[in-house]
Design a protein around this motif. Structure first.
Motif, PDB file in Angstrom:
ATOM      1  N   GLU A  46     -12.599  -2.679  10.460  1.00 39.19           N
ATOM      2  CA  GLU A  46     -11.524  -1.747  10.756  1.00 39.19           C
ATOM      3  C   GLU A  46     -11.975  -0.886  11.918  1.00 39.19           C
ATOM      4  OE1 GLU A  46     -10.075   0.468   7.459  1.00 39.19           O
ATOM      5  OE2 GLU A  46     -10.198  -1.240   6.114  1.00 39.19           O
ATOM      6  N   ARG A  47     -11.011  -0.330  12.616  1.00 42.59           N
ATOM      7  CA  ARG A  47     -11.335   0.524  13.754  1.00 42.59           C
ATOM      8  C   ARG A  47     -11.832   1.879  13.269  1.00 42.59           C
ATOM      9  NH1 ARG A  47     -10.607  -1.274  18.620  1.00 42.59           N
ATOM     10  NH2 ARG A  47      -9.102  -2.905  18.995  1.00 42.59           N
ATOM     11  N   LEU A  48     -12.879   2.360  13.918  1.00 39.90           N
ATOM     12  CA  LEU A  48     -13.364   3.711  13.676  1.00 39.90           C
ATOM     13  C   LEU A  48     -12.431   4.665  14.404  1.00 39.90           C
ATOM     14  CD1 LEU A  48     -15.526   5.753  12.736  1.00 39.90           C
ATOM     15  CD2 LEU A  48     -16.748   5.256  14.853  1.00 39.90           C
ATOM     16  N   ARG A  49     -11.938   5.646  13.718  1.00 42.53           N
ATOM     17  CA  ARG A  49     -11.029   6.607  14.341  1.00 42.53           C
ATOM     18  C   ARG A  49     -11.841   7.532  15.232  1.00 42.53           C
ATOM     19  NH1 ARG A  49      -7.141  10.793  11.113  1.00 42.53           N
ATOM     20  NH2 ARG A  49      -6.031  11.546  12.937  1.00 42.53           N
ATOM     21  N   THR A  50     -11.538   7.542  16.527  1.00 43.56           N
ATOM     22  CA  THR A  50     -12.303   8.350  17.479  1.00 43.56           C
ATOM     23  C   THR A  50     -11.490   9.474  18.106  1.00 43.56           C
ATOM     24  OG1 THR A  50     -11.798   6.851  19.297  1.00 43.56           O
ATOM     25  CG2 THR A  50     -13.829   6.427  18.051  1.00 43.56           C
ATOM     26  N   GLU A  51     -10.187   9.481  17.919  1.00 45.00           N
ATOM     27  CA  GLU A  51      -9.339  10.526  18.478  1.00 45.00           C
ATOM     28  C   GLU A  51      -8.490  11.143  17.372  1.00 45.00           C
ATOM     29  OE1 GLU A  51      -8.920   8.904  23.055  1.00 45.00           O
ATOM     30  OE2 GLU A  51      -7.141   8.925  21.791  1.00 45.00           O
ATOM     31  N   PHE A  52      -8.351  12.466  17.436  1.00 51.03           N
ATOM     32  CA  PHE A  52      -7.666  13.204  16.389  1.00 51.03           C
ATOM     33  C   PHE A  52      -6.656  14.165  17.005  1.00 51.03           C
ATOM     34  CE2 PHE A  52     -11.748  11.871  14.917  1.00 51.03           C
ATOM     35  CZ  PHE A  52     -11.552  11.502  13.592  1.00 51.03           C
ATOM     36  N   PRO A  53      -5.388  14.051  16.641  1.00 54.46           N
ATOM     37  CA  PRO A  53      -4.376  14.983  17.157  1.00 54.46           C
ATOM     38  C   PRO A  53      -4.487  16.335  16.445  1.00 54.46           C
ATOM     39  CG  PRO A  53      -3.372  13.453  15.623  1.00 54.46           C
ATOM     40  CD  PRO A  53      -4.808  13.021  15.779  1.00 54.46           C
ATOM     41  N   PHE A  54      -4.028  17.382  17.107  1.00 54.13           N
ATOM     42  CA  PHE A  54      -4.039  18.716  16.516  1.00 54.13           C
ATOM     43  C   PHE A  54      -2.883  19.529  17.078  1.00 54.13           C
ATOM     44  CE2 PHE A  54      -6.705  18.961  20.305  1.00 54.13           C
ATOM     45  CZ  PHE A  54      -6.169  20.052  20.964  1.00 54.13           C
ATOM     46  N   GLU A  55      -2.633  20.672  16.440  1.00 56.64           N
ATOM     47  CA  GLU A  55      -1.649  21.632  16.935  1.00 56.64           C
ATOM     48  C   GLU A  55      -2.287  23.007  16.883  1.00 56.64           C
ATOM     49  OE1 GLU A  55       2.239  21.368  15.270  1.00 56.64           O
ATOM     50  OE2 GLU A  55       2.758  23.399  15.895  1.00 56.64           O
ATOM     51  N   LEU A  56      -2.357  23.662  18.040  1.00 57.44           N
ATOM     52  CA  LEU A  56      -2.981  24.981  18.119  1.00 57.44           C
ATOM     53  C   LEU A  56      -2.121  26.029  17.415  1.00 57.44           C
ATOM     54  CD1 LEU A  56      -4.094  24.999  21.866  1.00 57.44           C
ATOM     55  CD2 LEU A  56      -5.550  24.679  19.844  1.00 57.44           C
ATOM     56  N   PRO A  57      -2.754  27.029  16.818  1.00 58.46           N
ATOM     57  CA  PRO A  57      -1.994  28.099  16.150  1.00 58.46           C
ATOM     58  C   PRO A  57      -1.073  28.866  17.108  1.00 58.46           C
ATOM     59  CG  PRO A  57      -4.331  28.236  15.579  1.00 58.46           C
ATOM     60  CD  PRO A  57      -4.195  27.179  16.644  1.00 58.46           C
ATOM     61  N   ARG A  58      -1.551  29.160  18.315  1.00 56.51           N
ATOM     62  CA  ARG A  58      -0.747  29.913  19.278  1.00 56.51           C
ATOM     63  C   ARG A  58      -0.331  29.044  20.463  1.00 56.51           C
ATOM     64  NH1 ARG A  58      -0.727  34.622  17.083  1.00 56.51           N
ATOM     65  NH2 ARG A  58      -2.557  35.794  16.459  1.00 56.51           N
ATOM     66  N   GLY A  59      -1.286  28.400  21.102  1.00 55.72           N
ATOM     67  CA  GLY A  59      -0.988  27.543  22.237  1.00 55.72           C
ATOM     68  C   GLY A  59      -1.545  28.081  23.542  1.00 55.72           C
ATOM     69  N   TYR A  60      -1.735  27.174  24.476  1.00 51.21           N
ATOM     70  CA  TYR A  60      -2.253  27.508  25.802  1.00 51.21           C
ATOM     71  C   TYR A  60      -1.080  27.703  26.749  1.00 51.21           C
ATOM     72  CZ  TYR A  60      -4.234  26.691  30.439  1.00 51.21           C
ATOM     73  OH  TYR A  60      -4.578  26.786  31.756  1.00 51.21           O
ATOM     74  N   VAL A  61      -1.092  28.809  27.489  1.00 54.44           N
ATOM     75  CA  VAL A  61      -0.051  29.086  28.477  1.00 54.44           C
ATOM     76  C   VAL A  61      -0.645  28.823  29.850  1.00 54.44           C
ATOM     77  CG1 VAL A  61       1.543  30.806  29.409  1.00 54.44           C
ATOM     78  CG2 VAL A  61       0.945  30.844  26.974  1.00 54.44           C
ATOM     79  N   ASP A  62      -0.075  27.839  30.572  1.00 53.05           N
ATOM     80  CA  ASP A  62      -0.611  27.494  31.895  1.00 53.05           C
ATOM     81  C   ASP A  62      -0.081  28.444  32.970  1.00 53.05           C
ATOM     82  OD1 ASP A  62       1.978  26.627  32.576  1.00 53.05           O
ATOM     83  OD2 ASP A  62       1.498  24.512  32.309  1.00 53.05           O
ATOM     84  N   GLU A  63      -0.491  28.195  34.222  1.00 53.71           N
ATOM     85  CA  GLU A  63      -0.128  29.077  35.339  1.00 53.71           C
ATOM     86  C   GLU A  63       1.371  29.205  35.530  1.00 53.71           C
ATOM     87  OE1 GLU A  63      -1.693  25.872  36.378  1.00 53.71           O
ATOM     88  OE2 GLU A  63      -3.434  26.677  35.367  1.00 53.71           O
TER      89      GLU A  63
END
Length: 153
Positions: A29-46
């Motif tokens: 079986e494939r080893l899971r190497t990537e994990f999705p997430f959701e930040l509590p607040r979030g990053y605001v870009d320029e």
């Protein structure tokens, strides 16, 4: 980076393919190497866009060693987590070129979330956390990578 590992080893049962080898086959079986997430607040870009979802990959030995040669880390050991997190983030919202400057601009609660998430997937091997309901005191597990926020259905 995708890797495969025999299911028997991944599940902690015996030697590689021991069960399947007895039947003349080897199940992988494939080893899971990537994990999705959701930040509590979030990053605001320029431009003012909010980025809350992202993907973190498992760290390699190189990911943990290279930051130790970084002058910013040598001057301030607390900066290690900024460089390390920037190396393992695959994507943050629509941003795929993650660098320490982006991690520096995260809200403190989001950085703390990512540091805990890093520890969970790299040291513990999972993204589950034990929690207790503040109302009924019932204990249960939540998957931090599930994308939902605590308290939401």
């Amino acid at each position: 980076m995708r890797r495969t590992i025999p299911a028997a080893v991944r599940d902690g049962h015996g030697s590689p393919g021991a069960e399947a080898a007895g039947r003349g086959e080897q199940r992988t079986e494939r080893l899971r190497t990537e994990f999705p997430f959701e930040l509590p607040r979030g990053y605001v870009d320029e431009s003012g866009s909010l980025h809350r979802t992202g993907v973190m990959r498992l760290a390699t030995a190189r990911d943990e060693l290279i930051p130790l040669r970084d002058d910013r880390v040598r001057e301030n050991s607390a900066y290690l987590s900024v460089v390390l997190i920037s190396r393992v983030l695959v994507r943050l919202g629509t941003i795929e070129d993650i660098h320490p400057g982006i991690v520096e601009d995260l809200f403190a609660s989001d950085l703390a979330f990512l540091q805990d998430f890093y520890r969970r997937i790299n040291a513990e091997g999972h993204t589950r956390a034990a929690v207790t309901c503040p109302s009924c005191q019932e204990s249960f597990a939540v998957d931090l990578a599930g994308g939902g926020r605590l308290g939401e259905s």
